[in-house]
Design an enzyme around this catalytic site. Structure first.
Site, mmCIF file in Angstrom:
data_model
loop_
_atom_site.group_PDB
_atom_site.id
_atom_site.type_symbol
_atom_site.label_atom_id
_atom_site.label_comp_id
_atom_site.label_asym_id
_atom_site.label_seq_id
_atom_site.Cartn_x
_atom_site.Cartn_y
_atom_site.Cartn_z
ATOM 1 N N GLY A 180 1.117 -1.294 -0.208
ATOM 2 C CA GLY A 180 0.085 0.247 0.058
ATOM 3 C C GLY A 180 1.106 1.545 0.251
ATOM 4 O O GLY A 180 1.930 0.831 0.265
ATOM 5 N N GLN A 233 4.017 10.425 1.665
ATOM 6 C CA GLN A 233 4.483 9.422 0.941
ATOM 7 C C GLN A 233 5.177 9.919 -0.250
ATOM 8 O O GLN A 233 6.622 9.406 -0.099
ATOM 9 C CB GLN A 233 4.304 7.545 1.334
ATOM 10 C CG GLN A 233 4.218 7.437 2.734
ATOM 11 C CD GLN A 233 3.909 5.945 2.394
ATOM 12 O OE1 GLN A 233 2.620 5.367 1.856
ATOM 13 N NE2 GLN A 233 5.267 5.348 2.402
ATOM 14 N N CYS A 246 7.580 -0.560 5.962
ATOM 15 C CA CYS A 246 6.873 0.276 5.063
ATOM 16 C C CYS A 246 7.989 0.627 4.199
ATOM 17 O O CYS A 246 9.025 1.333 4.335
ATOM 18 C CB CYS A 246 6.801 1.704 6.088
ATOM 19 S SG CYS A 246 6.374 3.251 5.552
ATOM 20 N N LEU A 247 7.392 1.543 3.216
ATOM 21 C CA LEU A 247 8.448 2.196 2.229
ATOM 22 C C LEU A 247 8.723 2.858 2.579
ATOM 23 O O LEU A 247 9.840 3.468 2.020
ATOM 24 C CB LEU A 247 7.341 2.020 0.630
ATOM 25 C CG LEU A 247 7.135 1.295 0.095
ATOM 26 C CD1 LEU A 247 6.066 1.720 -0.983
ATOM 27 C CD2 LEU A 247 7.922 0.078 0.196
ATOM 28 N N HIS A 284 -2.359 0.937 8.598
ATOM 29 C CA HIS A 284 -1.356 1.108 8.289
ATOM 30 C C HIS A 284 -1.268 2.292 7.789
ATOM 31 O O HIS A 284 -0.931 3.011 7.729
ATOM 32 C CB HIS A 284 -0.627 0.005 8.243
ATOM 33 C CG HIS A 284 1.312 0.779 7.560
ATOM 34 N ND1 HIS A 284 2.133 -0.049 7.941
ATOM 35 C CD2 HIS A 284 1.579 1.032 6.809
ATOM 36 C CE1 HIS A 284 3.451 0.767 7.599
ATOM 37 N NE2 HIS A 284 2.701 1.610 6.380
ATOM 38 N N GLU A 285 -1.642 2.083 6.376
ATOM 39 C CA GLU A 285 -2.270 3.771 5.471
ATOM 40 C C GLU A 285 -2.913 3.976 5.664
ATOM 41 O O GLU A 285 -2.204 5.638 5.569
ATOM 42 C CB GLU A 285 -2.873 2.730 3.864
ATOM 43 C CG GLU A 285 -1.859 1.815 3.500
ATOM 44 C CD GLU A 285 -0.489 1.847 2.968
ATOM 45 O OE1 GLU A 285 -0.259 3.147 2.855
ATOM 46 O OE2 GLU A 285 0.114 1.550 3.532
ATOM 47 N N HIS A 311 -0.568 7.248 8.038
ATOM 48 C CA HIS A 311 0.084 7.663 6.930
ATOM 49 C C HIS A 311 -0.520 8.660 7.123
ATOM 50 O O HIS A 311 -0.359 10.352 6.925
ATOM 51 C CB HIS A 311 0.901 7.379 5.818
ATOM 52 C CG HIS A 311 1.665 6.063 6.134
ATOM 53 N ND1 HIS A 311 2.850 6.970 6.118
ATOM 54 C CD2 HIS A 311 1.677 4.728 5.438
ATOM 55 C CE1 HIS A 311 3.278 6.049 6.258
ATOM 56 N NE2 HIS A 311 2.976 4.527 5.652
HETATM 57 NI NI NI Z 1 3.881 2.979 5.557
#
Ligand code: NI
Length: 167
Positions: free
Chosen positions: A41, A46, A94-95, A136-137, A140
């Site tokens: 995701g 991000q 996480c990216l 999680h998303e 953000h």
């Molecule tokens: Ni993330």
């Protein structure tokens, strides 16, 4: 991690603008970035965009090989409601936090609502990894990165040490 844009409450999308080229381009950028990074995701902050837009979903995840498939979803202005107090622990990465993984407790069962890329209502009740990805998303969009949710730092570390097979 460390970029102040990841620590803010993101701005709500004006519903009348969902069909605009600007918003549609952001959605395409999110999907392409997620796929090229093999992410489960991705959220707009991000990629440096201050808007409440997240994308997620995969058939088979390279980063989470044990996870069941999650339908590809674009969700604008999402709202999450936990459906029970039950928490479940699971590994997250996480990216925006490259190379690290940790165990994060999340609600096992949630309802999430929002609008899709055509401005249509999305309203789902989900559990397990699907529920984890959404939480999680959406974190953000409110300035939370997964390490802020880690409770037990004996289960937090480098991906290459914890999961050498993931490379
Ligand atoms: Ni993330």
């Amino acid at each position: 991690m460390g970029d102040p844009r990841l620590l803010k409450n993101a701005t709500l999308v004006d519903v009348a603008e969902i069909s605009s080229p600007k918003i549609q381009q952001i959605i395409q950028d999110l999907l392409e970035t997620m796929k090229s990074a093999n992410g489960a995701g991705l959220a707009a902050p991000q990629i440096g965009v201050d808007l409440q837009i997240v994308v997620f979903g995969f058939e088979k995840s390279v980063r989470y090989p044990d996870a069941d498939p999650v339908p590809q979803t674009i969700i604008i202005n999402p709202v999450i409601t936990p459906l029970s107090f039950e928490l479940e622990e699971g590994w997250e990465g996480c990216l925006s936090v490259p190379g690290l993984r940790g165990i994060v407790p999340r609600y096992q069962k949630i309802r999430y609502q929002g609008l899709n890329e055509q401005g249509e209502i999305i309203d789902r009740k989900v559990s397990g990894f699907h529920a984890r990805v959404v939480q999680h998303e959406c974190d953000h969009l409110h300035g939370y990165l997964f390490p802020m949710r880690v409770k037990d730092f004996t289960r937090f570390g480098f991906t290459e040490v914890l999961f050498p097979d993931l490379g």
